[in-house]
Structures are given as C-alpha cells and as structure tokens.
Design an enzyme around this catalytic site. Structure first.
Site, PDB file in Angstrom:
ATOM      1  N   ASN A   9       0.885  -1.173   0.000  1.00  0.00           N
ATOM      2  CA  ASN A   9       0.000   0.000   0.000  1.00  0.00           C
ATOM      3  C   ASN A   9       0.918   1.217   0.000  1.00  0.00           C
ATOM      4  O   ASN A   9       1.470   1.574   1.033  1.00  0.00           O
ATOM      5  CB  ASN A   9      -0.891  -0.038   1.251  1.00  0.00           C
ATOM      6  CG  ASN A   9      -1.707   1.237   1.405  1.00  0.00           C
ATOM      7  OD1 ASN A   9      -1.823   2.033   0.470  1.00  0.00           O
ATOM      8  ND2 ASN A   9      -2.288   1.432   2.587  1.00  0.00           N
ATOM      9  N   LYS A  11       0.240   4.244  -0.332  1.00  0.00           N
ATOM     10  CA  LYS A  11      -0.354   5.472   0.230  1.00  0.00           C
ATOM     11  C   LYS A  11      -0.049   6.649  -0.687  1.00  0.00           C
ATOM     12  O   LYS A  11      -0.014   6.478  -1.902  1.00  0.00           O
ATOM     13  CB  LYS A  11       0.139   5.679   1.676  1.00  0.00           C
ATOM     14  CG  LYS A  11      -0.035   4.394   2.504  1.00  0.00           C
ATOM     15  CD  LYS A  11       0.157   4.580   3.970  1.00  0.00           C
ATOM     16  CE  LYS A  11      -0.048   3.231   4.660  1.00  0.00           C
ATOM     17  NZ  LYS A  11      -0.019   3.316   6.109  1.00  0.00           N
ATOM     18  N   HIS A  94      -9.478   1.475   4.504  1.00  0.00           N
ATOM     19  CA  HIS A  94      -8.210   1.644   5.218  1.00  0.00           C
ATOM     20  C   HIS A  94      -8.411   2.594   6.400  1.00  0.00           C
ATOM     21  O   HIS A  94      -9.170   3.563   6.309  1.00  0.00           O
ATOM     22  CB  HIS A  94      -7.129   2.188   4.277  1.00  0.00           C
ATOM     23  CG  HIS A  94      -5.777   2.115   4.904  1.00  0.00           C
ATOM     24  ND1 HIS A  94      -5.321   3.091   5.753  1.00  0.00           N
ATOM     25  CD2 HIS A  94      -4.823   1.157   4.860  1.00  0.00           C
ATOM     26  CE1 HIS A  94      -4.121   2.721   6.193  1.00  0.00           C
ATOM     27  NE2 HIS A  94      -3.796   1.568   5.669  1.00  0.00           N
ATOM     28  N   GLU A  96      -6.713   4.913   7.552  1.00  0.00           N
ATOM     29  CA  GLU A  96      -6.452   6.341   7.292  1.00  0.00           C
ATOM     30  C   GLU A  96      -7.649   6.996   6.615  1.00  0.00           C
ATOM     31  O   GLU A  96      -7.937   8.171   6.830  1.00  0.00           O
ATOM     32  CB  GLU A  96      -5.176   6.489   6.447  1.00  0.00           C
ATOM     33  CG  GLU A  96      -3.928   6.249   7.301  1.00  0.00           C
ATOM     34  CD  GLU A  96      -2.766   5.631   6.553  1.00  0.00           C
ATOM     35  OE1 GLU A  96      -2.727   5.695   5.315  1.00  0.00           O
ATOM     36  OE2 GLU A  96      -1.881   5.057   7.230  1.00  0.00           O
ATOM     37  N   GLU A 166      -5.733  -4.820  10.226  1.00  0.00           N
ATOM     38  CA  GLU A 166      -4.684  -3.859  10.529  1.00  0.00           C
ATOM     39  C   GLU A 166      -4.987  -3.119  11.833  1.00  0.00           C
ATOM     40  O   GLU A 166      -5.783  -2.173  11.838  1.00  0.00           O
ATOM     41  CB  GLU A 166      -4.575  -2.827   9.394  1.00  0.00           C
ATOM     42  CG  GLU A 166      -4.228  -3.424   8.060  1.00  0.00           C
ATOM     43  CD  GLU A 166      -3.553  -2.405   7.140  1.00  0.00           C
ATOM     44  OE1 GLU A 166      -2.477  -2.713   6.636  1.00  0.00           O
ATOM     45  OE2 GLU A 166      -4.092  -1.302   6.967  1.00  0.00           O
ATOM     46  N   GLY A 172       2.418   2.122  10.679  1.00  0.00           N
ATOM     47  CA  GLY A 172       3.418   3.182  10.543  1.00  0.00           C
ATOM     48  C   GLY A 172       4.106   3.557  11.849  1.00  0.00           C
ATOM     49  O   GLY A 172       4.794   4.561  11.935  1.00  0.00           O
ATOM     50  N   SER A 212       3.163  -2.278  10.227  1.00  0.00           N
ATOM     51  CA  SER A 212       4.610  -2.393  10.451  1.00  0.00           C
ATOM     52  C   SER A 212       5.153  -3.787  10.126  1.00  0.00           C
ATOM     53  O   SER A 212       6.077  -4.258  10.779  1.00  0.00           O
ATOM     54  CB  SER A 212       4.966  -1.988  11.889  1.00  0.00           C
ATOM     55  OG  SER A 212       4.616  -0.630  12.114  1.00  0.00           O
TER      56      SER A 212
HETATM   57  P1  PGA Z   1       2.714   0.159   7.589  1.00  0.00           P
HETATM   58  O1  PGA Z   1       1.282   0.422   6.887  1.00  0.00           O
HETATM   59  O2  PGA Z   1       3.230  -1.135   7.004  1.00  0.00           O
HETATM   60  O3  PGA Z   1       3.544   1.343   7.186  1.00  0.00           O
HETATM   61  O4  PGA Z   1       2.478   0.070   9.039  1.00  0.00           O
HETATM   62  C1  PGA Z   1       0.396  -0.630   6.665  1.00  0.00           C
HETATM   63  C2  PGA Z   1      -0.884  -0.083   6.085  1.00  0.00           C
HETATM   64  O5  PGA Z   1      -1.320   0.991   6.515  1.00  0.00           O
HETATM   65  O6  PGA Z   1      -1.492  -0.700   5.186  1.00  0.00           O
END
Ligand code: PGA
Length: 248
Positions: A9, A11, A94, A96, A166, A172, A212
């Site tokens: 992803n 982003k 997601h 976010e 998630e 992140g 992560s």
């Molecule tokens: P990350 O993000 O691997 O940077 O934690 C995962 C995601 O948001 O899909």
C-alpha cells in the site's frame, strides 16, 4: 488451494517517474514469489505501474473507489474507471480513510460493493484503535467492521474479497502486533465470516495482517496458521524491502 497474498500500500507516495523505477526494480526480485504480489498505487500512478509491470507477476491495485457509477462527486474515482485501466485490486476501508476522510462501515460497504460490481477484487481493511484494544474492545470492533463491510455481499462475491486486519496502533508506528495476537484476532474475523457465509467460505477467504510488517517480522507472521498474507505500507516503498517481505 488458496494462495497467500502480499500487497504493498504505497499510500500517497511515488511520482510517475519513481513508480516506473520501483516496479522495474521489483520485477526481477519477486519473479519467483509463491504468493500473489500486488502494488496498490496512487490513482495517478496506475497507468505507469501497469505498463511497467506488464508481463510480470506484479498486479496493480488502487487505494480507494467511489460507490456511484458516475456523477457530481468532485475528486472521486469510479470502479469503471479503475476497471478500464485494468486495475485488479482496490483497497477499501483503510484506517487512514476512516480516520481522516470520514469513512464509515456503511461507506466502506458501498465502495466494496461498487468495486465488486465492476469485477474488481477488493482488499477490505478492518482494525481496532489503541484505545479500543486497551479497553478490551478488539473483538467487538473487528466483528462490527467485518459485518458492516460485508453487508449484502453474496457468497459468490466473497470469493473476490481479501480482508486485511490492521490494528491501527501498529500502522506506521514500528509496533507490530505479536504474531499470536494477530493470529487470534484474525481467528475472530474468520469466525465472523463463518457465521455469515459458512465454514467453507471462512476457510477459503484470505485474511492478511498489516501494520509495520517488514523483512524482519514477515516470516514469523506468515508462519501463523490464520495469516494468509500482508498489507505492507512503509516497507513496500523500496524494492529490496518489499521483495524480502514477498519472499518471506
Ligand atoms: P505500515 O502500513 O506497514 O507502514 O504500518 C500498513 C498499512 O497501513 O497498510
């Protein structure tokens, strides 16, 4: 037989030029992958990514889709538009999007259905906030989000869905859920799918872990019986790291 699926992803990262470079670098590194490999790129990078990935085992996905077929929705993108660009996957729900753009279980469901109607495969994200985890609400939250996202989706359509678990506090942040915690929560999600669609669907649906996930922890997470893949943010932005996750 279900195949594991590792999806990047990206982003809001990578220009067209950077997209071309990353996909080109990635191709030889993941060509023997045993899992499905997907890069979910920004809308503006889709054409470039598709072109760069041509002839390889890398599939291209988008990160969002609107539920309407067309119309006055400034700034949005329809499922048909993605379909025409030969996008194979799209992410919905997601955290976010939920956190910063007012996404709700209902809109996640609408977006998911629109994508399925257009023949796209969907990676539907669910996951609890840190406060929800700390107050013992993880099971309740992921169950509610799963039921909400899958509302009115048929057993047949479910075959085109991947769920990504998630935990929001792990995204992140460098904090990963322990492999056991991730496995336990995914079991709860699978149980919810079983209640809705029966045992066979629950067994065959692929559920990823995300948050992560990186070259250091991928093999431990992927060894868990409930985990069928990963949704990778930060570690999907460099070919070398992403390839290491893919080749866990
Ligand atoms: P990350 O993000 O691997 O940077 O934690 C995962 C995601 O948001 O899909």
């Amino acid at each position: 037989m279900k195949k594991n699926i590792i999806a990047g992803n990206w982003k809001m990262n990578k220009t067209n030029e950077e997209t071309k470079q990353l996909i080109e670098e990635l191709k030889p590194l993941v060509k023997d992958a045993e899992c499905e490999v997907v890069c979910c790129v920004p809308f503006t990078d889709i054409v470039t990514a598709r072109k760069a990935a041509r002839g390889s085992n890398i599939q291209i996905g988008a990160q969002n889709v609107h539920w309407a077929e067309k119309g006055a929705f400034t700034g949005e993108i329809s499922a048909e538009m993605l379909k025409e660009l030969k996008v194979q996957y799209v992410i919905t729900g997601h955290s976010e999007r939920r956190q910063y753009f007012g996404e709700t279980d209902e809109t996640v469901n609408l977006r998911t259905k629109a994508a399925l109607n257009a023949g796209l495969k969907v990676i539907v994200c669910v996951g609890e906030l840190l406060s929800e985890r700390e107050s013992g609400k993880t099971a309740e939250v992921v169950t509610r989000q799963t039921i909400g996202a899958l509302k009115d989706i048929t057993k047949q359509e479910l075959k085109s869905i991947v769920i990504a678990y998630e935990p929001v506090w792990a995204i992140g942040t460098g904090k990963t859920a322990t492999a056991k915690d991730a496995n336990d929560t995914i079991k709860i999600i699978r149980k919810t799918v079983r209640k809705l669609y029966g045992r066979a669907s629950a067994t065959s649906i692929r559920i990823q872990y995300g948050g992560s996930m990186n070259p250091q922890n991928a093999s431990e997470l992927m060894a868990m019986p409930q985990i069928d893949g990963g949704l990778i943010g930060g570690a999907s932005l460099t070919a070398e790291k992403f390839a290491k996750v893919v080749n866990y």
